[in-house]
Design a protein around this motif. Structure first.
Motif, short mmCIF file in Angstrom:
data_model
loop_
_atom_site.label_atom_id
_atom_site.label_comp_id
_atom_site.label_asym_id
_atom_site.label_seq_id
_atom_site.Cartn_x
_atom_site.Cartn_y
_atom_site.Cartn_z
N ASN A 100 0.72 -1.22 -0.12
CA ASN A 100 0.01 0.14 0.08
C ASN A 100 0.67 1.36 0.09
OD1 ASN A 100 1.03 -0.19 2.78
ND2 ASN A 100 -1.08 0.09 3.54
N ALA A 101 0.38 2.34 0.17
CA ALA A 101 1.02 3.73 -0.18
C ALA A 101 2.02 3.81 0.97
CB ALA A 101 -0.05 4.79 -0.22
N SER A 102 1.73 3.46 2.15
CA SER A 102 2.43 3.84 3.29
C SER A 102 3.60 2.73 3.92
CB SER A 102 1.65 4.09 4.48
OG SER A 102 0.86 2.84 4.84
N GLY A 103 3.46 1.40 2.92
CA GLY A 103 4.14 0.37 3.03
C GLY A 103 4.11 -0.34 4.59
N THR A 104 2.94 -0.32 4.93
CA THR A 104 2.45 -0.93 6.47
C THR A 104 1.96 -2.29 5.77
OG1 THR A 104 0.38 0.25 6.24
CG2 THR A 104 2.48 1.29 7.42
N CYS A 105 1.33 -2.51 4.49
CA CYS A 105 0.80 -3.80 4.06
C CYS A 105 1.66 -4.30 2.96
CB CYS A 105 -0.50 -3.56 3.90
SG CYS A 105 -1.59 -3.24 5.17
N LEU A 106 1.70 -5.80 2.72
CA LEU A 106 2.06 -6.14 1.86
C LEU A 106 1.16 -7.19 1.30
CD1 LEU A 106 4.61 -7.23 -0.20
CD2 LEU A 106 5.10 -9.00 1.52
N GLU A 107 0.88 -7.47 -0.08
CA GLU A 107 -0.10 -8.19 -0.55
C GLU A 107 0.47 -9.02 -1.65
OE1 GLU A 107 -4.96 -7.74 -1.80
OE2 GLU A 107 -3.37 -6.14 -2.79
N TRP A 108 -0.25 -10.45 -1.93
CA TRP A 108 0.46 -11.10 -2.84
C TRP A 108 -0.67 -12.40 -3.14
CZ3 TRP A 108 2.08 -11.43 2.11
CH2 TRP A 108 1.87 -12.71 2.88
N MET A 109 -0.68 -13.06 -4.30
CA MET A 109 -1.30 -14.05 -4.69
C MET A 109 -0.37 -15.50 -4.33
SD MET A 109 -3.49 -12.99 -7.84
CE MET A 109 -4.71 -11.40 -7.88
N PRO A 110 -0.77 -16.34 -3.66
CA PRO A 110 -0.01 -17.63 -3.25
C PRO A 110 0.21 -18.54 -4.48
CG PRO A 110 -2.02 -17.69 -2.29
CD PRO A 110 -1.99 -16.25 -2.86
N VAL A 111 1.12 -19.21 -5.07
CA VAL A 111 1.09 -20.37 -6.19
C VAL A 111 0.80 -21.24 -5.42
CG1 VAL A 111 2.53 -21.36 -7.67
CG2 VAL A 111 2.95 -19.08 -7.28
N LEU A 112 -0.23 -22.07 -5.88
CA LEU A 112 -0.94 -23.34 -5.66
C LEU A 112 -0.27 -24.46 -6.21
CD1 LEU A 112 -4.65 -22.31 -5.34
CD2 LEU A 112 -2.91 -22.19 -3.40
N ALA A 113 -0.19 -24.35 -7.46
CA ALA A 113 0.52 -25.40 -8.45
C ALA A 113 1.05 -24.75 -9.87
CB ALA A 113 -0.70 -26.38 -8.77
N ALA A 114 2.11 -25.37 -10.49
CA ALA A 114 2.30 -25.01 -11.60
C ALA A 114 2.83 -26.27 -12.78
CB ALA A 114 3.74 -24.16 -11.39
N SER A 115 2.70 -25.62 -13.82
CA SER A 115 3.05 -27.05 -14.74
C SER A 115 3.10 -26.24 -16.03
CB SER A 115 1.91 -27.89 -14.96
OG SER A 115 2.36 -29.23 -15.72
N ASN A 116 3.32 -26.89 -17.26
CA ASN A 116 3.38 -26.38 -18.55
C ASN A 116 2.10 -26.66 -19.63
OD1 ASN A 116 6.44 -27.59 -17.76
ND2 ASN A 116 6.58 -25.53 -18.90
N TYR A 117 1.81 -25.73 -20.29
CA TYR A 117 0.89 -25.97 -21.17
C TYR A 117 1.44 -26.33 -22.52
CZ TYR A 117 2.17 -21.30 -22.92
OH TYR A 117 2.65 -20.02 -23.49
N LEU A 118 0.36 -27.17 -23.28
CA LEU A 118 0.56 -27.66 -24.72
C LEU A 118 0.07 -26.60 -25.82
CD1 LEU A 118 -0.07 -31.28 -24.06
CD2 LEU A 118 2.00 -30.18 -23.86
N ASN A 119 -1.05 -26.13 -25.32
CA ASN A 119 -1.61 -24.98 -26.30
C ASN A 119 -2.43 -24.06 -25.25
OD1 ASN A 119 -4.40 -25.95 -25.98
ND2 ASN A 119 -3.55 -27.77 -27.02
#
Length: 253
Positions: free
Chosen positions: A64-83
């Protein structure tokens, strides 16, 4: 009688000195114990934040503007796409199965550099909720509830992530809170829940206004870097312990 009085006086002097010695020794032991407890608390809080941030989608890290909060989206899984999804109303695509034959549900992200991953528009880097099933290769990743989506660009390694809903960590007064289950918002760390279970206490006894987060965005040469600092304060003595840490997020496009 005089000798008795002298003995009593001497004993009183010795007792006073002994009591002061024991009192100071006890006070010193308590102070050392309090400092060790604050240091241990700082290590535990830093480790919690570090482990959480390392699981973040790098391009989702923001403050946020004051730097008192950090936000993120957690990674649940990962792989490779074919298309990638194709056609006028793309609602699925084929991919390599997740490791261990697992399945996952969440939003799919492809690349995302140079784009706002908190925007769910189509075309865009982040899809509507989707399901990655288990099964033999290839598996078909399908957007939920008949939704359609086009991704903005390809990944250089044909890689995609499945991410969960945003999570925030903020200081409020002397407490450090973790927030979840509040949805995706354009403004960082906004619309946060005020009560449990959406809000959980991570730590207490933070010095007022001492928490600061700073995010160095990722590039094609290195991952994102998150630095944070805070001060733990003893509510009885006012003594404080400063903690600072840097975390590199190694997830790649």
């Amino acid at each position: 009688m005089i000798e008795l009085v002298i003995v009593i006086v001497l004993l009183a002097i010795v007792a006073t000195i002994s009591v002061q010695f024991v009192s100071l020794s006890t006070r010193g032991a308590l102070d050392v114990s309090a400092r060790q407890q604050r240091s241990l608390t700082g290590v535990v809080v830093s480790e919690q934040l570090t482990r959480s941030v390392r699981e973040a989608l790098p391009t989702s890290l923001r403050t946020n503007a004051s730097g008192t909060c950090l936000e993120w989206m957690p990674v649940l899984a990962a792989s490779n796409y074919l298309n990638l999804p194709a056609g006028p109303t793309p609602d699925s695509f084929e991919a390599v199965p997740l490791p261990g034959g697992a399945s996952a549900s969440g939003r799919v992200v492809v690349y995302g550099y140079g784009a706002d991953v908190y925007s769910s528009g189509s075309p865009g880097p982040v899809s509507p909720p989707a399901t990655v099933p288990s099964g033999p290769s290839p598996v078909t990743v399908t957007f939920d509830s008949g939704a359609t989506h086009r991704f903005t660009t390809q990944s250089p390694q044909r890689r995609f992530y499945v991410i969960g809903d945003p999570v925030s960590v903020c200081q409020s007064g002397g407490f450090l809170f973790r927030y979840r289950n509040y949805g995706i918002n354009s403004i960082p760390a906004s619309g946060l829940p005020a009560n449990f279970p959406g809000r959980e206490v991570i730590a207490a006894n933070l010095s007022s206004g001492s928490l600061r987060f700073q995010v160095t965005p990722p590039s094609l040469q290195r991952g994102a870097v998150v630095s944070f600092r805070f001060v733990l304060e003893d509510p009885d003595t006012g003594e404080s312990t400063a903690i600072s840490q840097e975390v590199q997020v190694r997830n790649v496009p």
